[in-house]
Write an enzyme that holds these catalytic residues in place. Structure first.
Site, PDB file in Angstrom:
ATOM      1  N   GLU A  62      42.802  -3.167  30.653  1.00 27.29           N
ATOM      2  CA  GLU A  62      41.992  -1.978  30.425  1.00 27.29           C
ATOM      3  C   GLU A  62      41.756  -1.471  31.615  1.00 27.29           C
ATOM      4  O   GLU A  62      41.252  -0.368  31.757  1.00 27.29           O
ATOM      5  CB  GLU A  62      40.774  -2.568  29.677  1.00 27.29           C
ATOM      6  CG  GLU A  62      40.887  -2.773  28.274  1.00 27.29           C
ATOM      7  CD  GLU A  62      41.371  -1.770  27.499  1.00 27.29           C
ATOM      8  OE1 GLU A  62      42.098  -1.869  26.601  1.00 27.29           O
ATOM      9  OE2 GLU A  62      40.593  -0.632  27.390  1.00 27.29           O
TER      10      GLU A  62
ATOM     11  N   SER B 172      41.691  -7.464  33.245  1.00 25.12           N
ATOM     12  CA  SER B 172      42.402  -6.964  31.978  1.00 25.12           C
ATOM     13  C   SER B 172      43.421  -5.639  32.276  1.00 25.12           C
ATOM     14  O   SER B 172      42.955  -4.771  33.171  1.00 25.12           O
ATOM     15  CB  SER B 172      41.210  -6.471  31.050  1.00 25.12           C
ATOM     16  OG  SER B 172      41.659  -5.740  30.123  1.00 25.12           O
TER      17      SER B 172
ATOM     18  N   TYR C 112      33.245  -1.757  29.826  1.00 27.66           N
ATOM     19  CA  TYR C 112      33.934  -3.120  30.098  1.00 27.66           C
ATOM     20  C   TYR C 112      34.915  -2.901  30.908  1.00 27.66           C
ATOM     21  O   TYR C 112      35.015  -3.768  32.043  1.00 27.66           O
ATOM     22  CB  TYR C 112      34.746  -3.244  28.511  1.00 27.66           C
ATOM     23  CG  TYR C 112      35.616  -4.425  28.752  1.00 27.66           C
ATOM     24  CD1 TYR C 112      35.323  -5.683  28.435  1.00 27.66           C
ATOM     25  CD2 TYR C 112      37.092  -4.151  28.824  1.00 27.66           C
ATOM     26  CE1 TYR C 112      36.283  -6.675  28.463  1.00 27.66           C
ATOM     27  CE2 TYR C 112      38.070  -5.204  28.961  1.00 27.66           C
ATOM     28  CZ  TYR C 112      37.655  -6.408  28.794  1.00 27.66           C
ATOM     29  OH  TYR C 112      38.503  -7.672  28.746  1.00 27.66           O
TER      30      TYR C 112
HETATM   31  P1  NAP Z   1      36.873 -13.813  23.199  1.00 24.03           P
HETATM   32  O1  NAP Z   1      37.797 -14.526  22.002  1.00 24.03           O
HETATM   33  O2  NAP Z   1      36.206 -12.558  22.977  1.00 24.03           O
HETATM   34  O3  NAP Z   1      36.174 -14.775  23.881  1.00 24.03           O
HETATM   35  C1  NAP Z   1      35.145 -14.587  24.790  1.00 24.03           C
HETATM   36  C2  NAP Z   1      34.609 -15.908  25.107  1.00 24.03           C
HETATM   37  O4  NAP Z   1      33.257 -15.446  26.335  1.00 24.03           O
HETATM   38  C3  NAP Z   1      33.913 -16.609  24.146  1.00 24.03           C
HETATM   39  O5  NAP Z   1      33.749 -18.005  24.468  1.00 24.03           O
HETATM   40  C4  NAP Z   1      32.512 -16.104  24.299  1.00 24.03           C
HETATM   41  O6  NAP Z   1      31.508 -17.245  23.683  1.00 24.03           O
HETATM   42  C5  NAP Z   1      32.183 -16.246  25.878  1.00 24.03           C
HETATM   43  N1  NAP Z   1      31.045 -15.588  26.214  1.00 24.03           N
HETATM   44  C6  NAP Z   1      30.762 -14.261  25.948  1.00 24.03           C
HETATM   45  N2  NAP Z   1      29.488 -13.917  26.512  1.00 24.03           N
HETATM   46  C7  NAP Z   1      29.022 -14.821  27.325  1.00 24.03           C
HETATM   47  C8  NAP Z   1      27.893 -15.220  28.108  1.00 24.03           C
HETATM   48  N3  NAP Z   1      27.152 -14.308  28.437  1.00 24.03           N
HETATM   49  N4  NAP Z   1      28.021 -16.163  28.795  1.00 24.03           N
HETATM   50  C9  NAP Z   1      28.959 -17.379  28.729  1.00 24.03           C
HETATM   51  N5  NAP Z   1      30.140 -16.947  27.745  1.00 24.03           N
HETATM   52  C10 NAP Z   1      30.230 -15.923  27.203  1.00 24.03           C
HETATM   53  O7  NAP Z   1      38.023 -13.304  24.313  1.00 24.03           O
HETATM   54  P2  NAP Z   1      39.385 -13.524  24.751  1.00 24.03           P
HETATM   55  O8  NAP Z   1      40.419 -12.920  24.018  1.00 24.03           O
HETATM   56  O9  NAP Z   1      39.597 -15.084  24.564  1.00 24.03           O
HETATM   57  O10 NAP Z   1      39.407 -13.045  26.244  1.00 24.03           O
HETATM   58  C11 NAP Z   1      39.380 -14.143  27.287  1.00 24.03           C
HETATM   59  C12 NAP Z   1      38.950 -13.333  28.585  1.00 24.03           C
HETATM   60  O11 NAP Z   1      39.870 -12.398  28.981  1.00 24.03           O
HETATM   61  C13 NAP Z   1      37.830 -12.160  28.207  1.00 24.03           C
HETATM   62  O12 NAP Z   1      37.107 -12.168  29.706  1.00 24.03           O
HETATM   63  C14 NAP Z   1      38.580 -10.914  28.166  1.00 24.03           C
HETATM   64  O13 NAP Z   1      37.725  -9.817  28.472  1.00 24.03           O
HETATM   65  C15 NAP Z   1      39.555 -11.325  28.913  1.00 24.03           C
HETATM   66  N6  NAP Z   1      40.988 -10.423  28.433  1.00 24.03           N
HETATM   67  C16 NAP Z   1      41.246 -10.472  27.321  1.00 24.03           C
HETATM   68  C17 NAP Z   1      42.447  -9.955  26.689  1.00 24.03           C
HETATM   69  C18 NAP Z   1      42.977  -9.989  25.541  1.00 24.03           C
HETATM   70  O14 NAP Z   1      43.745  -9.271  24.985  1.00 24.03           O
HETATM   71  N7  NAP Z   1      42.691 -10.960  24.560  1.00 24.03           N
HETATM   72  C19 NAP Z   1      43.319  -9.193  27.668  1.00 24.03           C
HETATM   73  C20 NAP Z   1      42.894  -9.107  29.131  1.00 24.03           C
HETATM   74  C21 NAP Z   1      41.716  -9.817  29.438  1.00 24.03           C
HETATM   75  P3  NAP Z   1      30.819 -17.165  22.169  1.00 24.03           P
HETATM   76  O15 NAP Z   1      31.932 -17.870  21.407  1.00 24.03           O
HETATM   77  O16 NAP Z   1      29.467 -17.959  22.309  1.00 24.03           O
HETATM   78  O17 NAP Z   1      30.842 -15.642  21.604  1.00 24.03           O
HETATM   79  O1  G4F Z   2      42.106  -4.216  19.630  1.00 23.85           O
HETATM   80  P1  G4F Z   2      41.329  -3.439  20.321  1.00 23.85           P
HETATM   81  O2  G4F Z   2      39.994  -3.421  20.115  1.00 23.85           O
HETATM   82  O3  G4F Z   2      41.707  -4.061  22.045  1.00 23.85           O
HETATM   83  P2  G4F Z   2      41.459  -3.120  23.375  1.00 23.85           P
HETATM   84  O4  G4F Z   2      40.462  -2.112  23.270  1.00 23.85           O
HETATM   85  O5  G4F Z   2      42.793  -2.847  23.826  1.00 23.85           O
HETATM   86  O6  G4F Z   2      40.709  -4.369  24.237  1.00 23.85           O
HETATM   87  C1  G4F Z   2      41.579  -5.492  24.039  1.00 23.85           C
HETATM   88  O7  G4F Z   2      42.584  -5.837  25.159  1.00 23.85           O
HETATM   89  C2  G4F Z   2      42.190  -5.459  26.359  1.00 23.85           C
HETATM   90  C3  G4F Z   2      43.171  -5.812  27.149  1.00 23.85           C
HETATM   91  O8  G4F Z   2      44.060  -4.507  27.281  1.00 23.85           O
HETATM   92  C4  G4F Z   2      41.097  -6.559  26.704  1.00 23.85           C
HETATM   93  F1  G4F Z   2      40.789  -6.646  27.993  1.00 23.85           F
HETATM   94  C5  G4F Z   2      39.894  -6.607  25.665  1.00 23.85           C
HETATM   95  O9  G4F Z   2      39.069  -7.586  26.256  1.00 23.85           O
HETATM   96  C6  G4F Z   2      40.380  -6.618  24.335  1.00 23.85           C
HETATM   97  O10 G4F Z   2      40.670  -8.004  24.190  1.00 23.85           O
HETATM   98  O11 G4F Z   2      41.827  -1.983  20.192  1.00 23.85           O
HETATM   99  C7  G4F Z   2      43.175  -1.783  20.431  1.00 23.85           C
HETATM  100  C8  G4F Z   2      43.355  -0.083  19.929  1.00 23.85           C
HETATM  101  C9  G4F Z   2      42.428   0.768  20.633  1.00 23.85           C
HETATM  102  O12 G4F Z   2      43.007   1.880  21.346  1.00 23.85           O
HETATM  103  C10 G4F Z   2      41.346   1.092  19.622  1.00 23.85           C
HETATM  104  O13 G4F Z   2      40.917   2.490  19.535  1.00 23.85           O
HETATM  105  O14 G4F Z   2      43.120  -0.052  18.613  1.00 23.85           O
HETATM  106  C11 G4F Z   2      42.461   1.114  18.616  1.00 23.85           C
HETATM  107  N1  G4F Z   2      41.930   1.047  17.082  1.00 23.85           N
HETATM  108  C12 G4F Z   2      42.134   1.844  16.022  1.00 23.85           C
HETATM  109  N2  G4F Z   2      41.167   1.431  15.236  1.00 23.85           N
HETATM  110  C13 G4F Z   2      40.820  -0.003  16.943  1.00 23.85           C
HETATM  111  C14 G4F Z   2      40.592   0.352  15.418  1.00 23.85           C
HETATM  112  N3  G4F Z   2      40.432  -1.068  17.417  1.00 23.85           N
HETATM  113  C15 G4F Z   2      39.484  -1.617  16.952  1.00 23.85           C
HETATM  114  N4  G4F Z   2      39.080  -2.859  17.298  1.00 23.85           N
HETATM  115  N5  G4F Z   2      38.974  -1.365  15.455  1.00 23.85           N
HETATM  116  C16 G4F Z   2      39.553  -0.358  14.873  1.00 23.85           C
HETATM  117  O15 G4F Z   2      39.233  -0.417  13.673  1.00 23.85           O
END
Ligand code: NAP
Ligand code: G4F
Length: 347
Positions: free
Chosen positions: A134, A132, A156
């Site tokens: 992050e 990520s 995280y």
């Molecule tokens: P998501 O929608 O939150 O999906 C997370 C998945 O992980 C869900 O299927 C969840 O299952 C499963 N999970 C959670 N806890 C688990 C456990 N204890 N054992 C097995 N499975 C578990 O996340 P996403 O946005 O698809 O992201 C996929 C991956 O990419 C994650 O690792 C995230 O950290 C990483 N990532 C995401 C972003 C982004 O912007 N989306 C960016 C960079 C990296 P349930 O449905 O049962 O909760």
């Molecule tokens: O949408 P967010 O919660 O995403 P964040 O923290 O960037 O994390 C997501 O992206 C990561 C990749 O860079 C993944 F690794 C991670 O698993 C996840 O998918 O927040 C984005 C921004 C933050 O700066 C937060 O402080 O939005 C700001 N924010 C402002 N108000 C909020 C809110 N975020 C959330 N979730 N809820 C609010 O009300």
């Protein structure tokens, strides 16, 4: 038929990736957790019992916390490719449940890598790690590349940095085809509703339909490099098709603030966001990531991948989707109101 195993198949990325692999004629295995609801809305259409579903997708109960089961599943399935997407992926929540978040994202990664090794699959099985942006946290340079130093700012992100290095370590120690995709934020209509983009598009469309009156948000100044999830899963697959394993930044190279996202989303509905958005400190984080901006030049050069959907188009496709959802909710609410059965309306 090649076999893939996806952890996190029920999540946003897991569901798009499963679709992509089914279309490429893979046998797809996914690890799912038991929960009190059996709803798996993002992948239901791919399951065998669904009309038009496939016998190509197999779900197995398991958990990244449970090393015995992970070992057993990998030994039985003997996948050609493993995509490790499972995580407690909410950054704000990782401050509330730090130990659990790290157990799943960090030690969970180690469990999967060890299971591949224990099954004697280090030479056969290719591995993708969902790393990520992050990890860049308090960014040390702008834009961020594969060479930028990590400075994680949450439990995280610390866990993801561990998982990143574990992946590199298994590649270097055992010659595994193990790669990190350092993905910047990617969104879609399938994004969880507590991440900021979906929270905004759900609220703006519900406000438009008279179902909600305000939206509570934290830091509006944070800037993110937002791309489209459906495009980002293609890179995961491309990375495992390369002769050599490697690590890649996946991003759009365009950064916008949470405020910009609000203005665009409400603007598409003819609304002024300032009238509806209120500040709530509960959504602040103990340490914030102020700015993320990724340079995906390496992914373009080596994988031939570049993003097509840009910021405005992304907001539009999410708004269009959520507007339909809100209109259906409004119709249903109106039906129960007209028939005097508000108490019976399902959640
Ligand atoms: P998501 O929608 O939150 O999906 C997370 C998945 O992980 C869900 O299927 C969840 O299952 C499963 N999970 C959670 N806890 C688990 C456990 N204890 N054992 C097995 N499975 C578990 O996340 P996403 O946005 O698809 O992201 C996929 C991956 O990419 C994650 O690792 C995230 O950290 C990483 N990532 C995401 C972003 C982004 O912007 N989306 C960016 C960079 C990296 P349930 O449905 O049962 O909760
Ligand atoms: O949408 P967010 O919660 O995403 P964040 O923290 O960037 O994390 C997501 O992206 C990561 C990749 O860079 C993944 F690794 C991670 O698993 C996840 O998918 O927040 C984005 C921004 C933050 O700066 C937060 O402080 O939005 C700001 N924010 C402002 N108000 C909020 C809110 N975020 C959330 N979730 N809820 C609010 O009300």
């Amino acid at each position: 038929m090649r076999k893939a195993l996806i952890t996190g198949i029920t999540g946003q990325d897991g569901s798009y990736l499963a679709e992509l692999l089914v279309a490429k004629n893979y046998e797809v295995h996914g690890i799912v957790r038991r929960s009190s609801t059996t709803e798996r809305t993002r992948i239901e259409h791919l399951l065998p019992f669904h009309p038009g579903g496939r016998r190509q997708v197999f779900l197995h109960y398991g958990d990244l916390a449970n090393s015995g089961l992970i070992m057993q599943l990998i030994a039985e399935i003997r996948p050609d490719e493993v995509y490790n997407l499972g995580a407690q992926s909410h950054v704000r929540i990782s401050f509330d449940v730090p130990e659990y978040s790290c157990d799943i994202a960090a030690t969970g990664t180690l469990r999967v890598l060890e299971a591949i090794r224990a099954a004697g699959l280090t030479k056969k099985c290719r591995y993708y790690q969902a790393s990520s942006s992050e990890m860049y946290g308090k960014v040390q340079e702008v834009p961020q590349t594969e060479m930028t130093k990590f400075w994680p700012r949450s439990p995280y992100a610390c866990a993801k940095a561990f998982a990143y290095w574990a992946t590199v370590n298994y590649r270097e120690s055992y010659g595994m085809h193990a790669s990190n995709g350092i993905l910047f934020n990617h969104e879609s209509p399938r994004r969880g509703e507590t991440f900021v983009t979906r929270k905004i598009t759900r609220a703006a469309t519900r406000i438009k339909c008279g179902l909600q009156s305000e939206l509570l948000l934290g830091n509006l100044d944070a800037r993110r490099d937002w791309g489209y999830a459906k495009e980002y899963v293609e890179v995961m697959w491309l990375m495992l098709q390369q002769e050599q394993p490697d690590d890649f930044v996946v991003a759009t190279n365009e950064s916008n603030s949470v405020r910009d996202f609000c203005a665009e989303a409400f603007g598409l509905l003819g609304l002024d966001w300032k009238e509806f958005v209120r500040y709530d400190e509960r959504y602040e984080r103990p340490a914030e990531v102020d700015l993320l901006l990724g340079n995906p030049a390496k992914a373009k050069r080596i994988l031939g991948w570049e993003p097509k959907v840009r910021f405005k188009e992304l907001v539009k496709l999410m708004i269009e989707h959520d507007l339909k959802l809100a209109e259906r909710e409004a119709e249903l609410a109106e039906f129960y109101r007209r028939t005097g059965r508000e108490d019976e309306q399902p959640n």
